[in-house]
Design an enzyme around this catalytic site. Structure first.
Site, PDB file in Angstrom:
ATOM      1  N   LYS A 231      -8.060   3.880  19.899  1.00  0.00           N
ATOM      2  CA  LYS A 231      -7.886   4.375  18.441  1.00  0.00           C
ATOM      3  C   LYS A 231      -9.332   4.924  17.894  1.00  0.00           C
ATOM      4  CE  LYS A 231      -5.357   5.916  14.877  1.00  0.00           C
ATOM      5  NZ  LYS A 231      -6.261   6.351  13.966  1.00  0.00           N
TER       6      LYS A 231
ATOM      7  N   GLY B  51      -0.092   4.563   0.134  1.00  0.00           N
ATOM      8  CA  GLY B  51      -0.881   5.808   0.526  1.00  0.00           C
ATOM      9  C   GLY B  51       0.218   6.322   1.580  1.00  0.00           C
TER      10      GLY B  51
ATOM     11  N   GLY C  28       0.755  -0.964   0.146  1.00  0.00           N
ATOM     12  CA  GLY C  28       0.072  -0.006   0.063  1.00  0.00           C
ATOM     13  C   GLY C  28       0.943   1.366   0.043  1.00  0.00           C
TER      14      GLY C  28
END
Lengths: 308, 308
Positions: free
Chosen positions: B188, B13, B11
């Site tokens: 979180k 990003g 990934g």
């Protein structure tokens, strides 16, 4: 009391056009106060496209100013509550001693601005359980004629309250008199809070989009119960059967677009305070927890902030 | 255990670029699995624009397939959870017996798909308390470096858990090992549920827009308390001081745009289930009322339905 024959309609949206045209067709002397739609009303009149029958009134009395209309027996206010700062200019020329002013705006705290100008003793409020939209200038669509509930702003029903309701009945609209306008307004919010709220907060969906999602229908029920609890804290017991009825009516309504949703999509101001803000404040004033209403109010506040 | 030297980043990003670049600069042998950004990474490397210091890596190892990378010591998964159906193809070529897979996805129920492919015994999860965005292909912005919390998917911390955290520390990232990944994930969500949720549901606003409205901040607190209550029902006590800390950090964050909000505005799919759906179901499973989370989940479901 003097009987009602002359009526001024303030606001030429869906409700103003639909009820005004029906009252006119039933024989009342109806004048429409119009702004941007003035030329259309004067040249083409009003067309009603309704599931219970289309009709047109090729010629209607439309005026640009309240002075042109002058004092009448009944003023029907169908402006958006967001335009209530105009009432101080609009209403006085339309009033004489026995004029009654029927305010058809949605929500809580909307009769007070009318009463402040017209006087509480001349003020009535009405709730319209109807699916209507203004399709174009001078054209009202109605997919569910529904009914109207009318009550006095201060005190219980009077002869004139029934006289106003009778005009609606004569015009082919189911109408009833409520012993308590405040209770009627809480009842109307049982529908408006969830359905206007969710259709806007979901970015512009229809009531059918809401009702075909079990998760969304569950949120509708939860929001209705919050309004029910807030109303109960103010002494107004809204029975379970009323909630069931509202949901079942909505289930068969088809893909209806509440006016607030259309306002949102078109970038027009929302009736944020009457429908969500004031009920939330009244719930809090009685210590009633309405968490879904609270988060909805906050989310819609953002939407209301956007430039038109 | 064998020490960690080779790392694959899945990934590209914001998180993949930022942590991958830092780990690479700190001496790890880092390979980036990339799709649309492959050419950019190969020709221009990675640029990090961070408030704690800009840097560039002109040359990085970037691969189009996991087979090109082959087995590594550590796989760091920074895909969106909405892309988890790709894990079954991506992970196996990267694994050998002692490979550990660190999943940095947000929310609840996101480690299970990783564990299903990599095996629970190889799976770790991590939570990134960071403000980072991918500014352009190969360019990561970071306005608040924050910290990382790492835990084992099954059982308590092992030597390897600390070894992974140590790599982050070596790379200049504050990192701590959590005794309970599940508790860390609930913590979180105390931030993600309100801030990702409200910034999306308000149509695309920043955390600053939320924090400068007292009414919206009140909704943030109410949503945090719902997550706190749901966590408590699962045996995880999140102290008041943690909530206060999250709010105070956010207050000074400036106009931060959570990735979910950027996804929404760009029409990309939302991480709906990990951040709102799964916590809601886990709250309900314990009979905890989370009305604001419920209505937010319903509203965001609509947004998630929109075509990309």
């Amino acid at each position: 009391m003097k009987s009602i024959s002359s009526i001024a309609i303030v606001g030429s949206g869906a409700l103003g056009l639909y009820y005004g045209a029906r009252l006119s067709r039933a024989g009342a002397d109806v004048s429409f106060l119009a702004r941007s739609d003035l030329d259309t009303l004067r040249t083409r009149g009003i067309a009603v496209k309704a599931t219970d029958g289309d009709f047109t009134l090729p010629s209607v009395k439309a005026a640009a100013t309240p002075e042109e209309i002058g004092p009448v027996d009944l003023v029907i206010v169908t402006l958006k509550a967001t335009a209530n700062d105009q009432l101080a200019c609009i209403l006085p020329p339309l009033l004489r001693e026995n004029t009654v002013v029927l305010n058809l705006q949605n929500g809580m705290g909307v009769d007070e601005p009318v009463a402040a100008v017209a006087g509480p003793e001349r003020t009535l409020g009405g709730l319209c359980f109807i699916c209507a939209n203004r399709i174009a200038p001078g054209v009202a669509g109605c997919t569910l004629p529904g009914y109207v509930v009318i009550g006095e702003f201060s005190g219980g029903p009077q002869a004139r309250t029934q006289a106003v309701a009778d005009w609606f009945v004569r015009a082919g609209v189911r109408a009833e008199v409520s012993a308590s306008l405040a209770e009627a307004r809480w009842r109307k919010l049982v529908w408006n809070v969830p359905f206007n709220g969710l259709t806007v907060a979901k970015g512009g969906v229809t009531t059918e989009d809401i009702m075909t999602s079990p998760a969304s229908e569950a949120e509708v029920w939860a929001l209705m119960r919050e309004v029910q609890a807030a109303a109960a804290a103010h002494g107004f017991v809204i029975p379970e059967s009323f909630l069931v009825d509202q949901v079942e009516r909505t289930r068969v309504m088809g893909p209806y677009k509440p006016s607030t949703m259309l306002d949102h999509v078109a970038g027009r101001p929302l009736e944020l305070e009457p429908i969500w803000g004031e009920p939330l404040r009244r719930a809090r004033a009685k210590g009633v927890e309405t968490p879904r209403l609270a988060v909805l109010y906050d989310l819609l506040s953002e939407s209301a902030k956007r430039p038109a």
